[in-house]
Design a protein around this motif. Structure first.
Motif, mmCIF file in Angstrom:
data_model
loop_
_atom_site.group_PDB
_atom_site.id
_atom_site.type_symbol
_atom_site.label_atom_id
_atom_site.label_comp_id
_atom_site.label_asym_id
_atom_site.label_seq_id
_atom_site.Cartn_x
_atom_site.Cartn_y
_atom_site.Cartn_z
ATOM 1 N N LEU A 193 0.825 -1.208 0.000
ATOM 2 C CA LEU A 193 0.000 0.000 0.000
ATOM 3 C C LEU A 193 0.860 1.259 0.000
ATOM 4 O O LEU A 193 0.563 2.233 -0.690
ATOM 5 C CB LEU A 193 -0.934 0.005 1.224
ATOM 6 N N MET A 194 1.942 1.234 0.763
ATOM 7 C CA MET A 194 2.807 2.407 0.843
ATOM 8 C C MET A 194 3.570 2.650 -0.456
ATOM 9 O O MET A 194 3.918 3.777 -0.770
ATOM 10 C CB MET A 194 3.776 2.267 2.022
ATOM 11 N N GLU A 195 3.803 1.586 -1.210
ATOM 12 C CA GLU A 195 4.539 1.717 -2.468
ATOM 13 C C GLU A 195 3.656 2.186 -3.623
ATOM 14 O O GLU A 195 4.073 3.025 -4.430
ATOM 15 C CB GLU A 195 5.177 0.371 -2.833
ATOM 16 N N SER A 196 2.437 1.653 -3.694
ATOM 17 C CA SER A 196 1.616 1.915 -4.882
ATOM 18 C C SER A 196 0.217 2.447 -4.590
ATOM 19 O O SER A 196 -0.530 2.732 -5.521
ATOM 20 C CB SER A 196 1.479 0.616 -5.705
ATOM 21 N N HIS A 197 -0.129 2.561 -3.311
ATOM 22 C CA HIS A 197 -1.481 2.984 -2.945
ATOM 23 C C HIS A 197 -1.354 4.077 -1.876
ATOM 24 O O HIS A 197 -0.655 5.053 -2.114
ATOM 25 C CB HIS A 197 -2.297 1.773 -2.476
ATOM 26 N N LEU A 198 -1.982 3.924 -0.719
ATOM 27 C CA LEU A 198 -1.887 4.975 0.301
ATOM 28 C C LEU A 198 -2.248 4.427 1.675
ATOM 29 O O LEU A 198 -3.227 3.697 1.824
ATOM 30 C CB LEU A 198 -2.839 6.134 -0.043
ATOM 31 N N ILE A 199 -1.433 4.787 2.659
ATOM 32 C CA ILE A 199 -1.764 4.571 4.070
ATOM 33 C C ILE A 199 -1.693 5.925 4.758
ATOM 34 O O ILE A 199 -0.731 6.681 4.566
ATOM 35 C CB ILE A 199 -0.788 3.603 4.761
ATOM 36 N N LEU A 200 -2.703 6.218 5.568
ATOM 37 C CA LEU A 200 -2.664 7.500 6.281
ATOM 38 C C LEU A 200 -3.166 7.356 7.713
ATOM 39 O O LEU A 200 -3.863 6.402 8.061
ATOM 40 C CB LEU A 200 -3.435 8.578 5.521
ATOM 41 N N SER A 201 -2.772 8.333 8.541
ATOM 42 C CA SER A 201 -3.139 8.364 9.952
ATOM 43 C C SER A 201 -3.197 9.810 10.413
ATOM 44 O O SER A 201 -2.463 10.663 9.902
ATOM 45 C CB SER A 201 -2.109 7.602 10.789
ATOM 46 N N GLU A 202 -4.035 10.076 11.396
ATOM 47 C CA GLU A 202 -4.066 11.427 11.957
ATOM 48 C C GLU A 202 -3.043 11.600 13.081
ATOM 49 O O GLU A 202 -2.898 12.681 13.623
ATOM 50 C CB GLU A 202 -5.455 11.773 12.475
ATOM 51 N N HIS A 203 -2.338 10.515 13.423
ATOM 52 C CA HIS A 203 -1.372 10.557 14.520
ATOM 53 C C HIS A 203 0.060 10.610 13.993
ATOM 54 O O HIS A 203 0.363 10.003 12.952
ATOM 55 C CB HIS A 203 -1.536 9.321 15.408
ATOM 56 N N PRO A 204 0.951 11.286 14.694
ATOM 57 C CA PRO A 204 2.357 11.276 14.299
ATOM 58 C C PRO A 204 2.884 9.849 14.234
ATOM 59 O O PRO A 204 2.384 8.955 14.935
ATOM 60 C CB PRO A 204 3.042 12.077 15.414
ATOM 61 N N PRO A 205 3.885 9.591 13.408
ATOM 62 C CA PRO A 205 4.360 8.218 13.165
ATOM 63 C C PRO A 205 4.731 7.415 14.402
ATOM 64 O O PRO A 205 4.537 6.196 14.423
ATOM 65 C CB PRO A 205 5.580 8.440 12.272
ATOM 66 N N ALA A 206 5.262 8.053 15.435
ATOM 67 C CA ALA A 206 5.727 7.305 16.613
ATOM 68 C C ALA A 206 4.621 7.066 17.641
ATOM 69 O O ALA A 206 4.909 6.732 18.793
ATOM 70 C CB ALA A 206 6.897 8.041 17.268
ATOM 71 N N THR A 207 3.359 7.176 17.243
ATOM 72 C CA THR A 207 2.237 6.994 18.165
ATOM 73 C C THR A 207 1.776 5.541 18.175
ATOM 74 O O THR A 207 1.272 5.042 17.161
ATOM 75 C CB THR A 207 1.043 7.883 17.750
ATOM 76 N N PRO A 208 1.941 4.829 19.308
ATOM 77 C CA PRO A 208 1.439 3.444 19.361
ATOM 78 C C PRO A 208 -0.084 3.447 19.317
ATOM 79 O O PRO A 208 -0.722 4.349 19.876
ATOM 80 C CB PRO A 208 1.942 2.934 20.727
ATOM 81 N N PRO A 209 -0.716 2.467 18.657
ATOM 82 C CA PRO A 209 -2.176 2.438 18.608
ATOM 83 C C PRO A 209 -2.785 2.164 19.982
ATOM 84 O O PRO A 209 -2.313 1.290 20.707
ATOM 85 C CB PRO A 209 -2.472 1.289 17.634
#
Length: 294
Positions: A193-209
């Motif tokens: 998905l990251m290579e050819s599509h899209l992943i997104l989040s409203e949280h900064p990258p270092a945020t554990p779920p």
């Protein structure tokens, strides 16, 4: 980067700034100019935040190494888009509480496309659920509809994989940050998905779920899309939360009917009883958006 975006970027990394507080700050002052000049009594009167917490937020804001963060994200090919950016997802901007900033890997232009449809459902689909999902999605994908889901196991995963397998495009909205891809079994899917599509989040990258991130994530899934398809959901499930959020956002809700003896269909059948559109095929979905299709 303009001053507003930089301030917004920095605030989003402050642990003392919740989603709701950031939204309030933007509501009171969209330029965030006054953030630096708010007095302790104003934090209390505007946001119900005590002096100690206000001072801690300011201290954290001042201590963040913004340039270091930006360089790290650049190396990891992680980008972000603010609410004021022309590349911000247009449908998402219409909901009552759009994320002020989104972090992503992949092609953000997918969110600008006219035909986005969300699909959610149980993590443990039956053969009927899997077959119904592929039957509904394939014609949509052939008509260039982009499939949006949450990359959870089960229906979400099958939705993403069906889009990829049939030459379509797909978007995943995750609950934590991009450094915490979840579930781990979907890391190979996430890389695609990251290579050819899209992943997104409203949280900064270092945020554990966290557990409470998931219902927040659901409003983005429905908010990105013209409508949401629910395939197999129990009476109490996150999929129903997404359905009701879609209704609150004035979006279409489509439910796949199931056996009255199957607990996995109890939620979808209840949605149909409450007014969601029962769908037999992809045409039942596409006919709801004639203007979009023009």
């Amino acid at each position: 980067m303009d001053t507003v975006t930089k301030t917004l970027f920095t605030l989003s990394h402050c642990k003392g700034i919740s989603h709701h507080l950031l939204h309030k700050l933007l509501t009171i002052d969209p330029t965030l100019t006054n953030f630096h000049f708010l007095k302790e009594n104003e934090w209390a009167s505007y946001f119900n935040i005590p002096k100690e917490k206000a001072l801690a937020i300011k201290k954290e804001f001042a201590s963040l190494q913004v340039d270091t963060l930006l360089e790290t994200y650049k190396q990891q090919q992680i980008c972000f888009v603010s609410l004021y950016d022309k590349n911000y997802p247009p449908l998402l901007k219409e909901i009552s509480d759009p994320p002020p900033i989104l972090y992503y890997k992949g092609d953000i232009r997918l969110t600008q496309q006219p035909h986005l449809i969300s699909v959610v459902g149980t993590r443990y689909p039956t053969n009927y659920g899997e077959t119904a999902l592929e039957y509904l999605l394939k014609p949509l994908i052939m008509e260039n509809w982009i499939i949006v889901s949450g990359m959870a196991k089960g229906i979400d995963t099958i939705g993403h994989e069906t889009a990829i397998k049939n030459g379509g495009k797909t978007i995943a909205v995750i609950a934590g940050g991009l450094f915490y891809l979840y579930p781990k079994q979907n890391i190979p899917l996430a890389k695609k998905l990251m290579e050819s599509h899209l992943i997104l989040s409203e949280h900064p990258p270092a945020t554990p779920p966290q557990k409470w991130h998931f219902p927040m994530r659901n409003r983005i899934i429905s908010g990105l899309s013209l409508g949401t398809i629910i395939i197999q959901a129990k009476k109490r499930s996150g999929s129903l939360i997404t359905a009701y959020q879609a209704l609150e956002q004035n979006r279409e809700v489509f439910a796949v009917p199931g056996s009255i003896f199957d607990e996995n269909s109890a939620g979808t059948n209840e949605l149909i009883q409450s007014g969601a559109k029962l769908v037999h095929n992809a045409s039942n979905i596409m006919e709801e958006f004639p203007l979009s299709l023009d």
